[in-house]
Scaffold this motif. Structure first.
Motif, PDB file in Angstrom:
ATOM      1  N   ILE A  16       6.911  59.121 -22.820  1.00 19.95           N
ATOM      2  CA  ILE A  16       7.065  57.769 -22.305  1.00 19.95           C
ATOM      3  C   ILE A  16       6.961  56.828 -23.496  1.00 19.95           C
ATOM      4  CG2 ILE A  16       4.582  57.538 -21.855  1.00 19.95           C
ATOM      5  CD1 ILE A  16       5.278  55.872 -19.350  1.00 19.95           C
ATOM      6  N   ARG A  17       7.603  55.702 -23.411  1.00 18.49           N
ATOM      7  CA  ARG A  17       7.510  54.716 -24.496  1.00 18.49           C
ATOM      8  C   ARG A  17       6.168  53.985 -24.404  1.00 18.49           C
ATOM      9  NH1 ARG A  17      11.841  55.159 -27.329  1.00 18.49           N
ATOM     10  NH2 ARG A  17      13.834  55.580 -26.379  1.00 18.49           N
ATOM     11  N   LEU A  18       5.713  53.489 -25.555  1.00 14.94           N
ATOM     12  CA  LEU A  18       4.385  52.889 -25.643  1.00 14.94           C
ATOM     13  C   LEU A  18       4.209  51.697 -24.710  1.00 14.94           C
ATOM     14  CD1 LEU A  18       1.602  52.706 -26.926  1.00 14.94           C
ATOM     15  CD2 LEU A  18       2.638  51.476 -28.846  1.00 14.94           C
ATOM     16  N   ASN A  19       5.141  50.759 -24.723  1.00 12.56           N
ATOM     17  CA  ASN A  19       4.989  49.556 -23.905  1.00 12.56           C
ATOM     18  C   ASN A  19       4.814  49.885 -22.421  1.00 12.56           C
ATOM     19  OD1 ASN A  19       4.802  46.796 -23.433  1.00 12.56           O
ATOM     20  ND2 ASN A  19       6.996  46.449 -23.543  1.00 12.56           N
ATOM     21  N   ILE A  27      -3.857  50.003 -18.506  1.00 10.29           N
ATOM     22  CA  ILE A  27      -4.590  49.510 -19.667  1.00 10.29           C
ATOM     23  C   ILE A  27      -4.399  48.005 -19.785  1.00 10.29           C
ATOM     24  CG2 ILE A  27      -4.809  49.694 -22.177  1.00 10.29           C
ATOM     25  CD1 ILE A  27      -3.629  52.606 -21.817  1.00 10.29           C
ATOM     26  N   LEU A  28      -3.177  47.553 -19.541  1.00 15.26           N
ATOM     27  CA  LEU A  28      -2.856  46.130 -19.524  1.00 15.26           C
ATOM     28  C   LEU A  28      -2.103  45.825 -18.241  1.00 15.26           C
ATOM     29  CD1 LEU A  28      -1.912  45.864 -23.261  1.00 15.26           C
ATOM     30  CD2 LEU A  28      -3.751  44.600 -22.165  1.00 15.26           C
ATOM     31  N   ASP A  29      -2.207  44.581 -17.785  1.00 14.58           N
ATOM     32  CA  ASP A  29      -1.660  44.211 -16.482  1.00 14.58           C
ATOM     33  C   ASP A  29      -0.151  44.030 -16.435  1.00 14.58           C
ATOM     34  OD1 ASP A  29      -4.170  44.241 -15.286  1.00 14.58           O
ATOM     35  OD2 ASP A  29      -4.541  42.142 -15.780  1.00 14.58           O
ATOM     36  N   SER A  30       0.442  43.658 -17.566  1.00 10.46           N
ATOM     37  CA  SER A  30       1.875  43.381 -17.537  1.00 10.46           C
ATOM     38  C   SER A  30       2.550  43.866 -18.809  1.00 10.46           C
ATOM     39  CB  SER A  30       2.120  41.876 -17.384  1.00 10.46           C
ATOM     40  OG  SER A  30       1.785  41.197 -18.589  1.00 10.46           O
ATOM     41  N   GLY A  31       3.865  43.968 -18.739  1.00 10.31           N
ATOM     42  CA  GLY A  31       4.639  44.337 -19.910  1.00 10.31           C
ATOM     43  C   GLY A  31       4.521  43.293 -21.008  1.00 10.31           C
ATOM     44  N   GLY A  32       4.405  42.020 -20.609  1.00  9.36           N
ATOM     45  CA  GLY A  32       4.240  40.950 -21.592  1.00  9.36           C
ATOM     46  C   GLY A  32       2.925  41.074 -22.346  1.00  9.36           C
ATOM     47  N   ASP A  33       1.856  41.381 -21.610  1.00 10.29           N
ATOM     48  CA  ASP A  33       0.551  41.583 -22.257  1.00 10.29           C
ATOM     49  C   ASP A  33       0.610  42.768 -23.213  1.00 10.29           C
ATOM     50  OD1 ASP A  33      -0.524  39.472 -20.822  1.00 10.29           O
ATOM     51  OD2 ASP A  33      -1.548  40.746 -19.364  1.00 10.29           O
ATOM     52  N   ALA A  34       1.289  43.842 -22.779  1.00 11.79           N
ATOM     53  CA  ALA A  34       1.417  45.034 -23.616  1.00 11.79           C
ATOM     54  C   ALA A  34       2.191  44.702 -24.886  1.00 11.79           C
ATOM     55  CB  ALA A  34       2.101  46.151 -22.839  1.00 11.79           C
ATOM     56  N   LYS A  35       3.287  43.953 -24.744  1.00  8.84           N
ATOM     57  CA  LYS A  35       4.100  43.559 -25.894  1.00  8.84           C
ATOM     58  C   LYS A  35       3.256  42.795 -26.913  1.00  8.84           C
ATOM     59  CE  LYS A  35       8.001  40.578 -27.070  1.00  8.84           C
ATOM     60  NZ  LYS A  35       9.033  39.685 -26.519  1.00  8.84           N
ATOM     61  N   GLU A  36       2.506  41.820 -26.450  1.00 12.64           N
ATOM     62  CA  GLU A  36       1.668  41.021 -27.352  1.00 12.64           C
ATOM     63  C   GLU A  36       0.602  41.875 -28.045  1.00 12.64           C
ATOM     64  OE1 GLU A  36       0.086  37.351 -25.846  1.00 12.64           O
ATOM     65  OE2 GLU A  36       1.923  36.970 -24.711  1.00 12.64           O
ATOM     66  N   ALA A  37      -0.054  42.750 -27.298  1.00  9.21           N
ATOM     67  CA  ALA A  37      -1.113  43.583 -27.874  1.00  9.21           C
ATOM     68  C   ALA A  37      -0.549  44.499 -28.958  1.00  9.21           C
ATOM     69  CB  ALA A  37      -1.796  44.405 -26.777  1.00  9.21           C
TER      70      ALA A  37
END
Length: 74
Positions: A16-19, A27-37
């Motif tokens: 699976i891809r990281l994001n 681990i994170l609530d949204s794809g946007g949060d994941a992108k920023e982290a």
């Protein structure tokens, strides 16, 4: 001395891809949060900071975020 064992996250495939993994695993609530982290360097894969959202994770890879670790499982 090492930390606690990583939590196994079953992704139902060989990888699976990281994001999407960060969101799928809760681990994170949204794809946007994941992108920023990821871009900000808060996520490590197998002990090394990973800034590529599209990094392909394989079974056995360990993702670390905020002191918690998660292992990719099929």
């Amino acid at each position: 001395m090492s930390g606690p064992e990583p939590q196994d996250i079953h992704v139902g495939s060989d990888g699976i891809r990281l994001n999407p993994f960060l969101k799928f695993a809760g681990i994170l609530d949204s794809g946007g949060d994941a992108k920023e982290a990821i871009i900000d360097g808060y996520v490590a894969v197998n002990g090394e900071v990973e800034r590529r959202r599209g990094r392909q994770l394989r079974v056995g890879d360990v993702v670390t975020f905020e002191g918690r670790s998660f292992r990719v499982q099929a």
